[in-house]
Every structure is written in structure tokens, then in C-alpha cells.
Design an enzyme around this catalytic site. Structure first.
Site, PDB file in Angstrom:
ATOM      1  N   MET A 146     -19.035  16.433 -33.047  1.00 48.19           N
ATOM      2  CA  MET A 146     -17.837  16.148 -33.339  1.00 48.19           C
ATOM      3  C   MET A 146     -17.702  14.900 -34.061  1.00 48.19           C
ATOM      4  O   MET A 146     -16.968  14.667 -34.910  1.00 48.19           O
ATOM      5  CB  MET A 146     -16.837  16.297 -32.152  1.00 48.19           C
ATOM      6  CG  MET A 146     -15.347  16.436 -32.295  1.00 48.19           C
ATOM      7  SD  MET A 146     -14.987  17.604 -33.716  1.00 48.19           S
ATOM      8  CE  MET A 146     -14.468  18.914 -32.668  1.00 48.19           C
TER       9      MET A 146
ATOM     10  N   GLN B 154     -20.572  -2.507  -0.501  1.00 54.76           N
ATOM     11  CA  GLN B 154     -19.746  -1.540  -0.904  1.00 54.76           C
ATOM     12  C   GLN B 154     -18.556  -1.154  -0.773  1.00 54.76           C
ATOM     13  O   GLN B 154     -17.895  -0.231  -0.631  1.00 54.76           O
ATOM     14  CB  GLN B 154     -20.871  -0.140  -0.175  1.00 54.76           C
ATOM     15  CG  GLN B 154     -22.044  -0.385  -0.836  1.00 54.76           C
ATOM     16  CD  GLN B 154     -22.790   1.223  -0.363  1.00 54.76           C
ATOM     17  OE1 GLN B 154     -22.526   1.950   0.490  1.00 54.76           O
ATOM     18  NE2 GLN B 154     -23.750   1.535  -1.228  1.00 54.76           N
TER      19      GLN B 154
ATOM     20  N   GLU C 297     -21.454  11.568  -7.941  1.00 54.38           N
ATOM     21  CA  GLU C 297     -19.830  11.965  -7.641  1.00 54.38           C
ATOM     22  C   GLU C 297     -18.990  12.231  -8.617  1.00 54.38           C
ATOM     23  O   GLU C 297     -18.045  13.117  -8.467  1.00 54.38           O
ATOM     24  CB  GLU C 297     -19.515  10.781  -6.513  1.00 54.38           C
ATOM     25  CG  GLU C 297     -20.021  10.408  -5.548  1.00 54.38           C
ATOM     26  CD  GLU C 297     -21.310   9.544  -5.792  1.00 54.38           C
ATOM     27  OE1 GLU C 297     -21.780   9.383  -6.727  1.00 54.38           O
ATOM     28  OE2 GLU C 297     -21.983   9.228  -4.682  1.00 54.38           O
TER      29      GLU C 297
HETATM   30  C1  LIG Z   1     -17.906  10.883 -21.797  1.00 54.99           C
HETATM   31  C2  LIG Z   1     -17.259  11.058 -23.182  1.00 54.99           C
HETATM   32  N1  LIG Z   1     -18.107  10.169 -24.166  1.00 54.99           N
HETATM   33  C3  LIG Z   1     -17.686  10.197 -25.383  1.00 54.99           C
HETATM   34  C4  LIG Z   1     -16.910  11.020 -25.915  1.00 54.99           C
HETATM   35  C5  LIG Z   1     -16.434  11.005 -27.187  1.00 54.99           C
HETATM   36  N2  LIG Z   1     -17.001  12.143 -27.914  1.00 54.99           N
HETATM   37  C6  LIG Z   1     -16.173  13.442 -28.164  1.00 54.99           C
HETATM   38  S1  LIG Z   1     -17.112  14.646 -28.804  1.00 54.99           S
HETATM   39  C7  LIG Z   1     -18.670  13.880 -28.889  1.00 54.99           C
HETATM   40  C8  LIG Z   1     -19.762  14.491 -29.281  1.00 54.99           C
HETATM   41  C9  LIG Z   1     -20.070  15.569 -28.269  1.00 54.99           C
HETATM   42  O1  LIG Z   1     -21.650  15.855 -28.676  1.00 54.99           O
HETATM   43  P1  LIG Z   1     -22.176  17.176 -28.046  1.00 54.99           P
HETATM   44  O2  LIG Z   1     -21.960  17.209 -26.765  1.00 54.99           O
HETATM   45  O3  LIG Z   1     -23.528  17.314 -28.742  1.00 54.99           O
HETATM   46  O4  LIG Z   1     -21.328  18.387 -28.641  1.00 54.99           O
HETATM   47  P2  LIG Z   1     -21.086  18.936 -30.255  1.00 54.99           P
HETATM   48  O5  LIG Z   1     -19.824  18.189 -30.777  1.00 54.99           O
HETATM   49  O6  LIG Z   1     -22.471  18.496 -31.033  1.00 54.99           O
HETATM   50  O7  LIG Z   1     -20.974  20.303 -30.140  1.00 54.99           O
HETATM   51  C10 LIG Z   1     -18.305  12.565 -28.431  1.00 54.99           C
HETATM   52  C11 LIG Z   1     -19.473  11.588 -28.281  1.00 54.99           C
HETATM   53  C12 LIG Z   1     -16.362  11.891 -24.915  1.00 54.99           C
HETATM   54  N3  LIG Z   1     -15.493  12.529 -25.067  1.00 54.99           N
HETATM   55  N4  LIG Z   1     -16.567  11.734 -23.503  1.00 54.99           N
END
Ligand SMILES: Cc1ncc(C[n+]2csc(CCOP(=O)(O)OP(=O)(O)O)c2C)c(N)n1
Ligand SMILES: [Mg+2]
Lengths: 176, 563
Positions: B471, B112, B49
Site C-alpha cells: 500500500m 517492571q 501481548e
Molecule cells: C503497524 C503498522 N505499521 C505501519 C503501517 C503503515 N502501512 C499501511 S499499509 C502498509 C503496507 C502493508 O504491507 P503488506 O502487509 O505487505 O500488505 P500489502 O499492502 O502489500 O498488501 C504499511 C507499512 C500500518 N498500517 N500499521
């Protein structure tokens, strides 16, 4: 500084929840909030006392206006208003102190609304400061229970609250 | 006309112009699903969802029309939450319909049962619980109206199961009566004149174009204003596409990962005119230092945005669709050569540091994104995920079209891109839609590959696979002693995963393979996935350190200093 904001809203389930949820979420400092029926069936009237500067109260007003169930919002802080609060104070009373307490109440034009062997219940209406002073004076006797309604406010004179509600927010020219 | 509650829902949706909904069935919406085949609405069965909400959001962002998603009570409804919060933060018009337990059971912790109107109160523009069939048509009418007017946003309608099953007289209202729903219609002539005067007098003016420009459909007017007043413009992440990035006066995205010249322009300006932007902290840095030298004009449709984050000198509450045409005749052509020349110098300096000028065989993500732009000439819609990949996309893809970058800005929701792209593709069936995502975010809604296949969507996917939650790893490297705690990420072989779903894919490890791989994807008829194994510890630069003012950036090293 304290601001008084009056809001009119649809009298529907959940509306108060929307308003209080908004205050909590936006971290507004709300001193008191009181709601009841207004002159229009289906519309409730809420008085909120907000602590903060002009910018904060502007935010409160505009966020409140965004709630779909809120129909009008006024900042009455800078208008001549009648401000009242009601309090019920249950105070310990012995044979020795009863008359004293009743005299005090008298001075404040408060009423004794209940009497028991060990206590008196005083009802007082007025601006918060007046309510505060009476509470202060009664405290030494021992306050057993206290219920305050919070502020309600109404602009003096005129024809109801039909004067212009706040529209576009004002930009402040103060420096950033 | 007598209809069941379920029929009323679909009948009303048809009247609102809805032809596609994204959802998952369940006990509390079984009546809705039962009635659905009687109506000309295509139901897209999602695999989660959350993805249904993102798809509705993507559809809305791509088309400007209201996107609709559907979920059952309880877990179905709670799964929508992230998607609704994403849409709410980015002002996207979405209507979510959830089933609720039957009226007699409400409040009993029935199977639910969840208080979804309570849960979504702070992440919807408005929401409804319908327990009386007589209210249903009016509620639906209002919901669509609220979602798309003023500042758009998501609206949720929770419908008790017995209301869906009940019969009632159906009449769809022609008009809405919502005294508490204010769309600004105040007279703007005086602040517009003042704004024009300030703009005419400014020596170093700058416009910030936010998502509001796109939501208002005011892109064309923005270009006119920019050209007539000869004033440079920066965008927010969601404002990308408000003006073609190929326009000489467009300085690209500003903020935490904006180019140095873009942020310098923002901090050196003597007048900032913000158009439909809410001064997010990722754009402004510490607000006490934002626009230090500037007077600030804030144009927004939402009066509550004025003075919320940044205290401004002039507020102009209105729809950009009205404000810009009123402003344009009043602005004067001014010589801004000196200001533009200064920006030009900063721009050259930035160009010298561009990583793409570096001779190297490393497979860097910047190169991948630029090749993607090159191969498509930007004539595709990109749906980006969150993280480093999102910033590289924003920096290296040159967006010259409106509504051609769809991304989760305010909430920064990993896992957004793939399901949102499904919605985008339904909204824009003739466009080529590309997902760009990181290996982390892609795994958050990877199950939607099944939806792509079931719906025969030709979505192309580029994964910038660095083996990290990149990131976060970058922050750890720069600000947390290089301690990579919880960020190394083991991914599957994405091409094989795609194959298991029936989607062709490639793994790219060498720079030389990038171009042919993208070419294959671009020219394939169906979906296609490319797993780019990029340099693992590449960082996004420039970067404004958290808490630092926006003009102090960690720059890219100059080309000569690069290894
Ligand atoms: C749902 C969610 N959980 C955690 C975060 C925190 N967060 C921001 S960027 C990131 C890393 C993203 O990793 P990836 O998808 O591999 O992208 P990259 O930065 O390596 O390009 C995280 C964990 C977020 N933005 N959204
Ligand atoms: Mg990654």
C-alpha cells in the site's frame, strides 16, 4: 468566542488528568480551568473557559460527558451568571509609590494582604476584566509575582444547578 | 465468601460469562495464574501481548461478547497498547487485566513498573488502578458494564500484586452505580419523525451503514428499512456485513477505495442518512466537499460524534436497535427508479473496468480473493489484515453474512489478522476462519502460528505476497515519483515457516494453482497456509487521491485498454 462550561466530577485520583488529557488530545483551546470542592461531598466542580465556536463547545461538552467520572456538564455561557476570578499580585513599592498603589487598590475594592519594605501584595476578586484592568494599572510599578485562579462561575438565582443539563446535541442548520 | 484478590478476579469473570481469556504470564500476575486452574475458564497462551489484545478484540467482534486479555506489569502491559488502541478506534468491547507492582512500590520506578493507566488513558473507554481489595468486585462489574454498554470500547483494570494476594470478603454486586456513564435514553420520537419526513421527501437518498449497525445488532432492521423505503445503501469498511452485499440495494463499500459507482452515489445523493458511522476521513475525503448536494442525518449512539467531522442537518442520538424500528413504520415506499437507474448505469460502467474481466494468466490478488469467495460461497469468517490486501478482500470477497468480516479499520493495525483470527475461532468454533494478509503485516505477528498449533485451531491463512509494503509502495508510485523508499520487503518462504510450526502449506505461483490450493485448504481439518506470490506491483483501484473529493477517482483502465 469564549464559553464557560461547568462540570461536576467525582473527586478521585486521576480525574483531573483525564479531563486535561482529553483537552490536550482533542486539541481544544482552553483559556482557563479551575477546580475545587462542590456542595456535595466527593464531587468536585470545575469551571472551564473554552475558546471556539458553538460547535467546538458542543464537542467539549459531549466529550466531557463521555468521561465516566464526570457526572454533569453545563454550558452557562448564555445564562445570567456570577463570574469571578481571584488574583494575588505582588507589586514593587517604594516609599514614593506605596500610597498611590494603595489608592488604586482601593478603587478596585482590592485588599492589601501583605506589606514588605519593597513590595505590596494585592488581592483582588472580580470578573476577569476587572482583574485585568488592575493588573494593567499596576504593571508600570513592576509586578514581581502574579497568581490568578482562572474563572469560576455560578448561574444566578434558581435552585442550584438542577436545571436540565445539555442533552442531545443540536444539529446546526447552517450550510456545510 | 472469603477469597483472594486473584480468586475474586476469576470468580467475577465467570459471573460475567467469560469462558476464554488470552494472555501471557509474569511476575505481577503470578497470583492470578495460580488461582486460574480452579475456575472453568480456558486460558489461551499467546506469544505476544499485542496478540492477546487482538485476540480478545477478534473474539468480541465475532461474538458481540466482551473479550478478555491478560498481561503482566511493565512490558506486558505496554505490549497491549496497540491492541487496545485498535479496539478503541473500532469500538470493540474488551476488558484488559494487567498486574501492577505491589502498592508500596507504586511510584518508585520499581522493577517492571509502568503507569499503564496513564499510558492507556486516551485509548481506553475507561480504566482503573486497583490498590484496595475491597474495590475489586465493584471495579470488575463496572468494567464489563462500561465495555459493553452504549458505544462499546476497551476498559483496562490494573491490579496491584498485593491486592491479588490479599484476602477479602467477596460479594459481587448485582447492579452498577455509575452516574457518569450515560447511555442515551432520550425521547427520539421527534427527530425520528423529522428523519422520516426528510427521507420520504428525498429524491436521491442514500444510507451509509457503519460498524454501529453491527454493534447494535440492527442488521435485520436495516434490511427492512432499505427495502421499505427503496433506498440504496453503501457501507464503510467496518459496516461490511451490515446488509448482505448480494442485496440489490447494497452498493458495497464507499470511500478511498470504494467502487466508482458507490462513491458517485454518495456525492450525488440529495440526502445522506448515516447509521452508526463516524465519518472517518477515509470515507468522506475532504469534509468541505462531502455530500455537497445532500442534507445529512446522523444517527449515532455517541453524541460526541455529532458535528465532529461533518456538520449535519439532523442529529439523532440513540441506539440503532431503537431508532430503526421507530423509523421503519414512518417511511413511505417511494418510486426511486430514476435515481436507481442512474446508479445502475454507473455500476455497469464500473463492471466493464473490472480486472476480473481481463484475459490474463497473471496471478493477481483480485482473482485469488474472488476464488476464495467462490470456493467457500462466502460461508466463512474472514479476518483481514491491513494494506492493499485488506482493500482487495473488501472489494472482491462478497460478504453476505453479518460479522463475517473482521478487520482493523480505524487504527489500520498491520499484524492484526492472525491473532484476531485466534480470538474469532474461539468465539465461533464451528466456523471456518480465514486470515487474509500481506507479506508485511503477516510478519508482524507471525509468532502466533505457534498459538494456532498449540490450541489446535483449524485457521486457514492466505498470504497475498507481493514482496512489498504494497500500500505504501502504491502511494510512492502514484504520488511520490515512484521512489520505492523503504518498501521492498524480503519475506521468508512462508510455507516452510508454517511447516516449521507444524502447519501444512503451499506456495502458489500460477493462476491455475489457485483453485486447487484453496480447495485443499478448505477441506483440510487443521490449519493451512497458502503463500500466493501475486503480481508485485498490482495497485488497488479505484483510488481517491489523498485530499481529493470522493467523487474524483483514479479509475481502473477499461478492459479494452488493459494490457
Ligand atoms: C503497524 C503498522 N505499521 C505501519 C503501517 C503503515 N502501512 C499501511 S499499509 C502498509 C503496507 C502493508 O504491507 P503488506 O502487509 O505487505 O500488505 P500489502 O499492502 O502489500 O498488501 C504499511 C507499512 C500500518 N498500517 N500499521
Ligand atoms: Mg505486501
Amino acid at each position: 468566542m469564549k464559553h464557560t462550561v461547568v462540570a461536576l466530577m467525582e473527586d478521585k485520583p486521576g480525574v483531573l488528568n483525564r479531563v486535561s488529557g482529553l483537552f490536550r488530545r482533542r486539541n481544544y483551546n482552553i483559556e482557563s480551568l479551575s477546580v475545587g470542592h462542590s456542595e456535595t461531598p466527593g464531587i468536585s466542580r470545575m469551571t472551564v473557559v473554552v475558546e471556539g465556536d458553538e460547535r467546538v463547545v458542543d464537542q467539549v461538552i459531549h466529550q466531557l460527558e463521555k468521561l465516566i467520572n464526570v457526572t454533569q456538564v453545563f454550558n452557562v455561557t448564555h445564562q445570567p451568571t456570577v463570574i469571578r476570578e481571584l488574583a494575588l499580585i505582588k507589586v514593587k513599592a517604594t516609599a514614593g509609590t506605596r500610597t498611590e498603589i494603595m489608592e488604586l487598590a482601593n478603587v478596585f475594592r482590592a485588599r492589601i494582604v501583605d506589606v514588605s519594605a519593597t513590595s505590596l501584595t494585592v488581592e483582588i476578586t472580580g470578573p476577569e476584566e476587572k482583574v485585568n484592568s488592575l493588573i494593567g494599572l499596576l504593571r508600570p510599578y513592576g509586578i514581581e509575582e502574579l497568581a490568578r485562579t482562572g474563572r469560576v462561575a455560578m448561574v444566578r438565582g434558581g435552585n442550584g444547578h438542577s436545571d436540565e443539563p445539555d442533552d442531545a446535541p443540536q444539529a446546526t442548520s447552517e450550510s456545510k | 465468601m472469603r477469597l483472594t484478590g486473584a480468586q475474586m478476579v476469576w470468580e467475577s469473570l465467570v459471573r460475567e460469562g467469560v469462558d476464554t481469556v488470552f494472555g501471557i504470564s509474569g511476575g505481577a500476575v503470578i497470583h492470578l495464574y495460580h488461582a486460574l486452574p480452579e475456575y472453568p475458564i480456558h486460558h489461551v497462551l499467546m506469544r505476544h501481548e499485542q496478540a492477546a489484545a487482538h485476540a480478545a478484540d477478534g473474539y468480541a467482534r465475532a461474538t458481540g461478547k466482551v473479550g478478555v486479555c491478560l498481561a503482566t506489569s511493565g512490558p506486558g502491559a505496554t505490549n497491549l497498547v496497540t491492541g487496545l488502541a485498535t479496539a478503541y478506534m473500532d469500538s470493540s468491547p474488551v476488558v484488559a487485566i494487567t498486574g501492577q507492582v505491589a502498592t508500596p512500590f507504586i511510584g518508585t520506578d520499581a522493577f517492571q513498573e509502568v503507569d499503564i493507566t496513564g499510558i492507556t488513558l486516551p485509548i481506553t473507554k475507561h480504566n482503573y488502578l486497583v490498590t484496595d481489595i475491597r474495590e475489586l468486585p465493584v471495579v470488575i462489574k463496572q468494567a464489563f458494564h462500561i465495555a459493553r454498554t452504549g458505544r462499546p470500547g476497551p476498559v483496562l483494570i490494573d491490579i496491584a500484586k498485593d491486592v491479588q494476594a490479599a484476602q477479602g470478603e467477596y460479594q459481587y454486586p448485582d447492579e452498577v452505580h455509575l452516574p457518569g456513564h450515560r447511555v442515551p435514553r432520550n425521547d427520539i420520537s421527534s427527530p425520528v419523525q423529522q428523519a422520516a419526513r426528510m427521507l420520504n421527501e428525498a429524491r436521491r437518498p442514500l444510507l451509509i451503514a457503519g460498524h454501529g449497525v453491527i454493534l447494535a445488532g440492527a442488521e435485520h432492521a436495516l434490511v427492512q428499512l432499505v427495502e421499505k423505503a427503496n433506498v440504496p445503501v453503501v457501507t464503510t469498511l467496518l459496516g461490511i456485513g451490515a446488509i448482505p452485499e448480494t442485496h440489490p440495494l447494497c452498493l458495497g463499500m464507499a470511500g478511498m477505495h470504494g467502487e466508482a459507482y458507490t462513491n458517485l452515489a454518495m456525492s450525488e445523493a440529495d440526502l445522506i442518512v448515516s447509521l452508526g458511522c463516524r465519518f472517518d476521513d477515509r470515507l468522506t475525503g475532504p469534509v468541505s466537499q462531502f455530500g455537497r448536494q445532500a442534507r445529512i442525518i446522523h444517527v449515532d449512539i455517541d453524541s460526541a460524534e455529532i458535528n465532529k467531522n461533518v456538520v449535519v442537518d439532523l442529529a439523532l442520538v440513540g441506539d440503532l436497535k431503537d431508532v430503526l424500528p421507530a423509523l421503519i413504520p414512518l417511511v413511505e415506499e417511494r418510486n426511486r427508479d430514476e435515481w436507481l437507474a442512474r446508479i445502475g448505469e454507473w455500476r455497469e460502467d464500473s463492471a466493464k473496468r473490472d480486472i476480473l474481466g481481463r484475459e490474463s494468466d497473471d496471478l493477481v490478488p483480485q482473482y485469488v480473493i474472488r476464488q476464495l469467495w467462490y470456493a467457500t460461497q462466502g460461508n466463512v469468517v474472514v479476518v483481514s489484515d491491513v494494506g492493499q490486501n485488506q482493500m482487495w478482500e473488501a472489494q472482491y470477497f462478497i460478504h453476505h453474512r453479518r460479522r463475517a468480516l473482521i478487520s482493523s479499520g480505524g487504527l489500520g493495525t498491520m499484524g492484526f489478522a492472525l491473532p484476531a483470527a485466534i480470538g474469532v475461532q474461539f468465539g465461533l468454533p464451528h466456523e471456518q476462519v480465514w486470515v487474509t494478509a500481506g507479506d508485511g503485516g503477516f510478519q508482524m505477528n507471525i509468532q502466533e502460528l505457534a498459538t494456532v498449533v498449540q490450541e489446535k485451531l483449524p485457521i486457514k491463512i492466505a498470504i497475498l505476497n507481493n514482496g512489498y509494503l504494497g500500500m505504501v509502495r502504491q502511494w510512492q508510485q502514484l504520488f511520490f515519483e515512484g521512489r520505492y523508499s523503504g518498501t521492498p520487503l524480503l519475506g521468508p518462504d512462508f510455507a516452510q515457516v508454517a511447516a516449521a510450526y507444524g502447519i501444512p502449506g503451499l506456495t502458489v505461483r500460477e493462476k491455475s494453482e489457485v483453485e486447487p490450493a484453496i480447495a485443499r485448504a478448505v477441506h483440510s481439518d487443521g490449519p493451512f497456509l497458502i503463500d500466493f506470490r501475486i503480481v508485485q506491483e498490482e495497485n488497488v483501484y479505484p483510488m481517491v487521491a489523498p485530499g481529493a473529493p470522493i467523487h474524483t477517482m483514479i479509475r481502473r483502465p477499461e478492459a479494452s485498454e488493459q494490457g
